[in-house]
Design a protein around this motif. Structure first.
Motif, PDB file in Angstrom:
ATOM      1  N   TYR A 173      36.937 -37.167 147.649  1.00 54.01           N
ATOM      2  CA  TYR A 173      37.987 -38.247 148.498  1.00 54.01           C
ATOM      3  C   TYR A 173      38.126 -37.197 150.697  1.00 54.01           C
ATOM      4  O   TYR A 173      38.346 -35.796 150.273  1.00 54.01           O
ATOM      5  CB  TYR A 173      39.135 -38.538 148.452  1.00 54.01           C
ATOM      6  CG  TYR A 173      39.397 -39.152 146.843  1.00 54.01           C
ATOM      7  CD1 TYR A 173      39.152 -40.432 147.255  1.00 54.01           C
ATOM      8  CD2 TYR A 173      39.603 -38.585 145.840  1.00 54.01           C
ATOM      9  CE1 TYR A 173      40.017 -41.017 145.587  1.00 54.01           C
ATOM     10  CE2 TYR A 173      39.446 -39.003 144.452  1.00 54.01           C
ATOM     11  CZ  TYR A 173      40.215 -40.942 145.040  1.00 54.01           C
ATOM     12  OH  TYR A 173      40.061 -41.572 143.256  1.00 54.01           O
ATOM     13  N   ILE A 194      37.786 -34.008 149.449  1.00 56.81           N
ATOM     14  CA  ILE A 194      38.467 -33.688 147.802  1.00 56.81           C
ATOM     15  C   ILE A 194      37.228 -33.719 147.172  1.00 56.81           C
ATOM     16  O   ILE A 194      36.861 -35.427 147.041  1.00 56.81           O
ATOM     17  CB  ILE A 194      39.683 -34.376 147.525  1.00 56.81           C
ATOM     18  CG1 ILE A 194      40.946 -33.314 148.612  1.00 56.81           C
ATOM     19  CG2 ILE A 194      39.780 -33.343 146.440  1.00 56.81           C
ATOM     20  CD1 ILE A 194      41.597 -34.373 148.297  1.00 56.81           C
ATOM     21  N   ALA A 224      36.957 -35.050 143.873  1.00 53.40           N
ATOM     22  CA  ALA A 224      36.956 -35.395 142.819  1.00 53.40           C
ATOM     23  C   ALA A 224      36.632 -35.153 141.587  1.00 53.40           C
ATOM     24  O   ALA A 224      36.844 -34.520 140.078  1.00 53.40           O
ATOM     25  CB  ALA A 224      38.126 -36.592 143.135  1.00 53.40           C
ATOM     26  N   GLY A 280      45.722 -34.729 137.552  1.00 49.96           N
ATOM     27  CA  GLY A 280      44.563 -34.795 137.874  1.00 49.96           C
ATOM     28  C   GLY A 280      43.058 -34.149 138.305  1.00 49.96           C
ATOM     29  O   GLY A 280      42.547 -33.326 139.705  1.00 49.96           O
ATOM     30  N   GLY A 339      40.588 -35.679 137.415  1.00 52.83           N
ATOM     31  CA  GLY A 339      39.315 -36.818 137.713  1.00 52.83           C
ATOM     32  C   GLY A 339      39.193 -38.066 137.192  1.00 52.83           C
ATOM     33  O   GLY A 339      38.248 -38.867 137.450  1.00 52.83           O
ATOM     34  N   THR A 366      40.020 -41.474 139.011  1.00 51.33           N
ATOM     35  CA  THR A 366      39.162 -41.363 139.660  1.00 51.33           C
ATOM     36  C   THR A 366      37.814 -41.899 138.888  1.00 51.33           C
ATOM     37  O   THR A 366      36.861 -43.076 139.829  1.00 51.33           O
ATOM     38  CB  THR A 366      38.735 -40.186 140.375  1.00 51.33           C
ATOM     39  OG1 THR A 366      39.954 -39.775 141.203  1.00 51.33           O
ATOM     40  CG2 THR A 366      37.411 -40.723 141.684  1.00 51.33           C
ATOM     41  N   GLU A 398      46.130 -47.753 136.466  1.00 54.76           N
ATOM     42  CA  GLU A 398      47.575 -47.474 135.532  1.00 54.76           C
ATOM     43  C   GLU A 398      48.289 -48.196 136.673  1.00 54.76           C
ATOM     44  O   GLU A 398      48.668 -48.212 138.155  1.00 54.76           O
ATOM     45  CB  GLU A 398      47.564 -45.664 136.071  1.00 54.76           C
ATOM     46  CG  GLU A 398      48.584 -45.071 136.497  1.00 54.76           C
ATOM     47  CD  GLU A 398      47.961 -43.432 136.685  1.00 54.76           C
ATOM     48  OE1 GLU A 398      46.770 -43.296 137.268  1.00 54.76           O
ATOM     49  OE2 GLU A 398      49.155 -42.588 136.515  1.00 54.76           O
ATOM     50  N   GLU A 443      45.929 -44.568 131.466  1.00 55.53           N
ATOM     51  CA  GLU A 443      47.171 -44.356 131.125  1.00 55.53           C
ATOM     52  C   GLU A 443      48.449 -45.645 130.549  1.00 55.53           C
ATOM     53  O   GLU A 443      49.244 -46.033 130.861  1.00 55.53           O
ATOM     54  CB  GLU A 443      48.063 -43.964 131.851  1.00 55.53           C
ATOM     55  CG  GLU A 443      47.365 -42.815 132.957  1.00 55.53           C
ATOM     56  CD  GLU A 443      47.516 -40.919 131.786  1.00 55.53           C
ATOM     57  OE1 GLU A 443      48.014 -41.595 130.784  1.00 55.53           O
ATOM     58  OE2 GLU A 443      47.067 -40.285 132.434  1.00 55.53           O
ATOM     59  N   GLN A 472      46.996 -39.152 129.184  1.00 58.07           N
ATOM     60  CA  GLN A 472      47.858 -38.697 129.370  1.00 58.07           C
ATOM     61  C   GLN A 472      48.189 -37.624 127.460  1.00 58.07           C
ATOM     62  O   GLN A 472      49.091 -36.813 127.314  1.00 58.07           O
ATOM     63  CB  GLN A 472      48.913 -38.640 129.836  1.00 58.07           C
ATOM     64  CG  GLN A 472      48.894 -38.223 131.596  1.00 58.07           C
ATOM     65  CD  GLN A 472      48.491 -36.689 131.876  1.00 58.07           C
ATOM     66  OE1 GLN A 472      49.111 -36.089 131.265  1.00 58.07           O
ATOM     67  NE2 GLN A 472      47.735 -36.625 132.075  1.00 58.07           N
TER      68      GLN A 472
HETATM   69  P1  ATP Z   1      46.826 -38.441 136.957  1.00 61.95           P
HETATM   70  O1  ATP Z   1      46.765 -38.573 135.280  1.00 61.95           O
HETATM   71  O2  ATP Z   1      47.202 -37.838 137.536  1.00 61.95           O
HETATM   72  O3  ATP Z   1      45.499 -39.727 137.447  1.00 61.95           O
HETATM   73  P2  ATP Z   1      43.392 -37.840 137.484  1.00 61.95           P
HETATM   74  O4  ATP Z   1      42.979 -36.776 135.911  1.00 61.95           O
HETATM   75  O5  ATP Z   1      43.750 -39.494 137.079  1.00 61.95           O
HETATM   76  O6  ATP Z   1      45.095 -37.841 137.117  1.00 61.95           O
HETATM   77  P3  ATP Z   1      42.552 -38.677 139.460  1.00 61.95           P
HETATM   78  O7  ATP Z   1      43.555 -40.084 139.585  1.00 61.95           O
HETATM   79  O8  ATP Z   1      41.096 -38.537 139.523  1.00 61.95           O
HETATM   80  O9  ATP Z   1      43.288 -37.939 138.301  1.00 61.95           O
HETATM   81  O10 ATP Z   1      42.710 -37.611 141.141  1.00 61.95           O
HETATM   82  C1  ATP Z   1      41.612 -36.408 141.131  1.00 61.95           C
HETATM   83  C2  ATP Z   1      41.985 -35.686 142.618  1.00 61.95           C
HETATM   84  O11 ATP Z   1      41.426 -36.142 143.577  1.00 61.95           O
HETATM   85  C3  ATP Z   1      43.381 -35.314 142.694  1.00 61.95           C
HETATM   86  O12 ATP Z   1      43.041 -33.760 143.364  1.00 61.95           O
HETATM   87  C4  ATP Z   1      43.791 -35.888 143.515  1.00 61.95           C
HETATM   88  O13 ATP Z   1      45.055 -35.371 144.429  1.00 61.95           O
HETATM   89  C5  ATP Z   1      42.657 -36.923 144.753  1.00 61.95           C
HETATM   90  N1  ATP Z   1      42.991 -38.037 144.688  1.00 61.95           N
HETATM   91  C6  ATP Z   1      42.612 -39.201 143.771  1.00 61.95           C
HETATM   92  N2  ATP Z   1      42.785 -40.053 144.942  1.00 61.95           N
HETATM   93  C7  ATP Z   1      42.752 -39.356 146.407  1.00 61.95           C
HETATM   94  C8  ATP Z   1      43.018 -40.403 147.566  1.00 61.95           C
HETATM   95  N3  ATP Z   1      43.137 -41.926 147.673  1.00 61.95           N
HETATM   96  N4  ATP Z   1      42.748 -39.755 148.329  1.00 61.95           N
HETATM   97  C9  ATP Z   1      42.265 -38.562 148.632  1.00 61.95           C
HETATM   98  N5  ATP Z   1      42.537 -37.657 147.544  1.00 61.95           N
HETATM   99  C10 ATP Z   1      42.928 -38.470 145.878  1.00 61.95           C
END
Ligand code: ATP
Length: 237
Positions: free
Chosen positions: A14, A17, A19, A40, A42, A45, A86, A163, A195
């Protein structure tokens, strides 16, 4: 035999970032695979990228042996790749039954659609009782049932669950996981992001552990449950 899903060196960013930093993950037909990891890491994503909501920065996704890169966003459901997001994303101002019908929008086989609605109602008797109720007025657990039921209406080949236990009381979480087991028993292949790592691994055949955008461990669910590091980091033991 080729895996149903084959992710190779997938990278997602992103802006600046990163991810997802080059992951490999595969799922065979009929498997239930769990993807666990901290907030966070990923995981979401990865799921969003699998259904085209987010574009990869590198790597390849093969579904049924074919790259998904050229699919348009609306093609995924027709190909059988379906995400239950989610937060569920149901239509609150439509009834339960209308939500289920929306799940079949890629199909035009009316008689089969009616059969599949009956099949969803047999998995979720609770939804049958509430078929005419507006989905927005249901409890959280019932809304999760609508979201899963709606995804089932498109006859998924690979069901991605993000989730499913989020925000639900423990007893309802048990119910949702019972339903996930029933769907798996019907032969639907699933990738489950959770989770609640313990419950996910108790339900899955195999699991992947994701940390800061990388897969750090991949093993049978039984081995992951028995792994001391995993127990300390994710299973609260
Ligand atoms: P969660 O259980 O909190 O959803 P996750 O493992 O699913 O965690 P992701 O949501 O995939 O993690 O996020 C991975 C990284 O990408 C994190 O650092 C998050 O802040 C960042 N991120 C997710 N979506 C976006 C976005 N739309 N824009 C910028 N950064 C993002």
């Amino acid at each position: 035999m080729n895996p149903l899903l084959d992710i190779k060196d997938l990278k997602v960013a992103y802006g600046g970032i990163h991810a997802v930093k080059g992951i490999d993950l595969n799922i065979n037909k009929g498997e239930l695979v769990a993807l666990i990891g901290a907030n966070g890491a990923g995981k979401s994503t990865t799921l969003k990228t699998l259904v085209g909501m987010v574009k990869p920065a590198g790597g390849e996704i093969l579904f049924d042996g074919k790259p998904t890169a050229r699919l348009a966003p609306y093609d995924y459901v027709g190909k059988g790749l379906v995400l239950v997001p989610e937060g569920r994303g149901i239509f609150g101002r439509l009834t339960v039954e209308e939500n289920l019908q929306m799940g079949a929008y890629v199909r035009n086989d009316k008689a089969d659609i009616a059969n599949d609605i009956d099949r969803v109602f047999s998995l979720f008797p609770r939804l049958k009782e509430r078929r005419s109720q507006l989905a927005g007025t249901l409890s959280g657990g019932e809304q999760q049932m609508v979201a899963i039921g709606r995804a089932m209406m498109s006859r998924p080949k690979l069901l991605l669950l993000d989730e499913p236990s989020m925000g639900l009381a423990p007893i309802i979480v048990q119910k949702i996981f019972e339903i996930i087991r029933m769907i798996a028993a019907e032969g639907v292949t699933m990738l489950l992001v959770e989770q609640n790592a313990k419950l996910a691994l108790q339900t899955a055949d195999r699991g992947y552990v994701m940390e800061s955008g990388r897969i750090t461990l991949a093993d049978s669910a039984a081995n992951l449950l028995a792994n001391e590091k995993i127990q300390q980091a994710y299973l609260g033991e």
